[in-house]
Scaffold this motif. Sequence first.
Motif, short mmCIF file in Angstrom:
data_model
loop_
_atom_site.label_atom_id
_atom_site.label_comp_id
_atom_site.label_asym_id
_atom_site.label_seq_id
_atom_site.Cartn_x
_atom_site.Cartn_y
_atom_site.Cartn_z
N GLY A 1 -6.78 -86.73 -19.83
CA GLY A 1 -5.43 -87.12 -19.42
C GLY A 1 -4.55 -85.98 -18.97
O GLY A 1 -3.62 -86.18 -18.19
N SER A 2 -4.82 -84.78 -19.42
CA SER A 2 -4.04 -83.61 -19.01
C SER A 2 -4.86 -82.35 -19.27
O SER A 2 -5.76 -82.36 -20.12
CB SER A 2 -2.70 -83.53 -19.75
N VAL A 3 -4.50 -81.29 -18.59
CA VAL A 3 -5.28 -80.06 -18.76
C VAL A 3 -5.02 -79.43 -20.13
O VAL A 3 -5.93 -78.83 -20.73
CB VAL A 3 -4.97 -79.07 -17.62
N THR A 4 -3.81 -79.56 -20.63
CA THR A 4 -3.53 -79.02 -21.97
C THR A 4 -4.22 -79.85 -23.05
O THR A 4 -4.73 -79.32 -24.04
CB THR A 4 -2.01 -78.97 -22.23
N GLY A 5 -4.26 -81.17 -22.80
CA GLY A 5 -4.94 -82.04 -23.76
C GLY A 5 -6.43 -81.79 -23.81
O GLY A 5 -7.07 -81.98 -24.85
N LEU A 6 -6.98 -81.36 -22.69
CA LEU A 6 -8.42 -81.12 -22.61
C LEU A 6 -8.88 -80.12 -23.65
O LEU A 6 -9.88 -80.32 -24.35
CB LEU A 6 -8.76 -80.63 -21.20
N PHE A 7 -8.14 -79.02 -23.77
CA PHE A 7 -8.57 -77.94 -24.67
C PHE A 7 -8.15 -78.19 -26.12
O PHE A 7 -8.44 -77.39 -27.01
CB PHE A 7 -8.03 -76.60 -24.18
N ASN A 8 -7.46 -79.33 -26.35
CA ASN A 8 -7.12 -79.71 -27.72
C ASN A 8 -7.85 -80.97 -28.17
O ASN A 8 -7.63 -81.43 -29.29
CB ASN A 8 -5.60 -79.94 -27.82
N ASP A 9 -8.70 -81.50 -27.27
CA ASP A 9 -9.43 -82.73 -27.56
C ASP A 9 -10.80 -82.37 -28.15
O ASP A 9 -11.68 -81.88 -27.44
CB ASP A 9 -9.58 -83.54 -26.27
N VAL A 10 -10.97 -82.61 -29.44
CA VAL A 10 -12.20 -82.22 -30.13
C VAL A 10 -13.41 -82.93 -29.54
O VAL A 10 -14.48 -82.32 -29.34
CB VAL A 10 -12.09 -82.53 -31.64
N GLU A 11 -13.27 -84.22 -29.22
CA GLU A 11 -14.39 -85.00 -28.69
C GLU A 11 -14.80 -84.48 -27.31
O GLU A 11 -16.00 -84.34 -27.02
CB GLU A 11 -13.99 -86.47 -28.59
N THR A 12 -13.83 -84.17 -26.45
CA THR A 12 -14.13 -83.65 -25.12
C THR A 12 -14.83 -82.30 -25.21
O THR A 12 -15.82 -82.04 -24.51
CB THR A 12 -12.84 -83.51 -24.29
N LEU A 13 -14.35 -81.44 -26.09
CA LEU A 13 -14.96 -80.12 -26.25
C LEU A 13 -16.38 -80.24 -26.81
O LEU A 13 -17.27 -79.46 -26.44
CB LEU A 13 -14.09 -79.26 -27.18
N ALA A 14 -16.60 -81.22 -27.68
CA ALA A 14 -17.94 -81.43 -28.23
C ALA A 14 -18.90 -81.89 -27.14
O ALA A 14 -20.06 -81.44 -27.07
CB ALA A 14 -17.88 -82.46 -29.35
N GLN A 15 -18.43 -82.78 -26.26
CA GLN A 15 -19.26 -83.24 -25.13
C GLN A 15 -19.56 -82.09 -24.18
O GLN A 15 -20.66 -81.98 -23.65
CB GLN A 15 -18.54 -84.37 -24.39
N LEU A 16 -18.57 -81.23 -23.97
CA LEU A 16 -18.77 -80.07 -23.11
C LEU A 16 -19.80 -79.12 -23.71
O LEU A 16 -20.68 -78.61 -23.00
CB LEU A 16 -17.43 -79.35 -22.92
N GLN A 17 -19.73 -78.91 -25.01
CA GLN A 17 -20.70 -78.05 -25.69
C GLN A 17 -22.11 -78.64 -25.59
O GLN A 17 -23.08 -77.91 -25.32
CB GLN A 17 -20.31 -77.88 -27.16
N TYR A 18 -22.21 -79.95 -25.76
CA TYR A 18 -23.51 -80.63 -25.65
C TYR A 18 -24.07 -80.46 -24.23
O TYR A 18 -25.27 -80.18 -24.04
CB TYR A 18 -23.35 -82.11 -25.98
N HIS A 19 -23.23 -80.64 -23.23
CA HIS A 19 -23.64 -80.50 -21.83
C HIS A 19 -24.20 -79.09 -21.57
O HIS A 19 -25.24 -78.93 -20.94
CB HIS A 19 -22.45 -80.78 -20.91
N CYS A 20 -23.50 -78.06 -22.07
CA CYS A 20 -23.94 -76.68 -21.85
C CYS A 20 -25.22 -76.37 -22.62
O CYS A 20 -26.14 -75.72 -22.08
CB CYS A 20 -22.82 -75.71 -22.26
N ASP A 21 -25.31 -76.84 -23.86
CA ASP A 21 -26.52 -76.60 -24.67
C ASP A 21 -27.74 -77.24 -24.02
O ASP A 21 -28.83 -76.65 -23.99
CB ASP A 21 -26.33 -77.15 -26.09
N LYS A 22 -27.55 -78.43 -23.47
CA LYS A 22 -28.65 -79.17 -22.85
C LYS A 22 -29.21 -78.41 -21.66
O LYS A 22 -30.41 -78.49 -21.37
CB LYS A 22 -28.16 -80.54 -22.43
#
Length: 361
Positions: free
Chosen positions: A28-49
């Motif tokens: 929903g927003s760029v500031t919210g992106l880096f505070n969203d635990v679920e989004t960051l977890a998905q990003l970490q999964y994407h990179c690990d994969k």
Amino acid sequence: MSELLSWLQLTQLPISRRQQHKLLERSGSVTGLFNDVETLAQLQYHCDKRGIELPTKGELYERAQALHERCALLGWSILTSDMSEFPERLLDIPDPPVVLFVKGRSTVLSGPQLAIVGSRKASPLGAKVAHRCAKHLSDWGVSIVSGLAKGIDTAAHQGALEGGSPTLAVLANGPGPVYPRANQQLAEQILEQGGALITENPPGCKLEPWRFPERNRLISGLTLGTLVVEAGLKSGSLVTANLAASQGREVFAIPGALSNPEARGCHQLIKQGAVLVESPEDILSALHRELREFCPVKVQPDLAPGLGDSPLLRFLGASDMTLEELLDVSGLSVRQLQIELAQLELGGVIVRRSGRYFRNN
């Protein structure tokens, strides 16, 4: 400042632009992106994969801060896609940039613009035609966009500088010395005359071949249409033209001699439906509807104060006339006549067909 740094952090994530936009949509927003635990977890999964190392939040912040400081030192501003100054037409393309780095007047990014591109190995005639088209369109209030390359790009920028509107150069490299270095002085002239340099790439990025077609989508995306002047069958200018067509923009091409290999790309575009251009007026006529929104003149003659008093209308009252015939009877200079005809045409008072001007009764 903190929000701008968040945008710069987003550009430093090891994912594609499309994935960056998806993250923005999800959070929903760029500031919210880096505070969203679920989004960051998905990003970490994407990179690990994919075996990619994801920078820490601290590392991303340091990189973003360094980018911001470097741009400030070089005199470049940063536009994010949520800013009002960000060119609206770029938001319509399939793969828009997340941020733009701009040197010069960012306000010119949203005016009426036309791209002129072509061969780096331009013939003297091709360069002359590009220069002439750019100057005439610039006199009519259309900003010329090109890529600052040698050949046709250079001729287009130079022609635009002699006209009345700013010109914009879209770079494949980041802020700093321009490429090619031989056009550094031309870039400075563009800035001195109210134009702008634009790139989506950060300072210090490596200038790799894939960045040029990526850059070309911005050239076509910024503009109402793309004019190709001399291009071989494998020219990058055809990539720009095809991108323009896929983005819903008009494509124009100037035919050349059958013996000129640099004309074959233009001939192919014309076969595929590009507008054949014999003079700058052909472009103005084809973009008549799109240009109206930028013209302060009303569309109907009775709603356009002053246009009905133009002395040119007396000459066009009895019959249609060519540009040369109007030059003979009006006593105006070529430039004055072209400007007045453009205003009358954009105002809907006259129309142009097959090189002749008619009153729009």
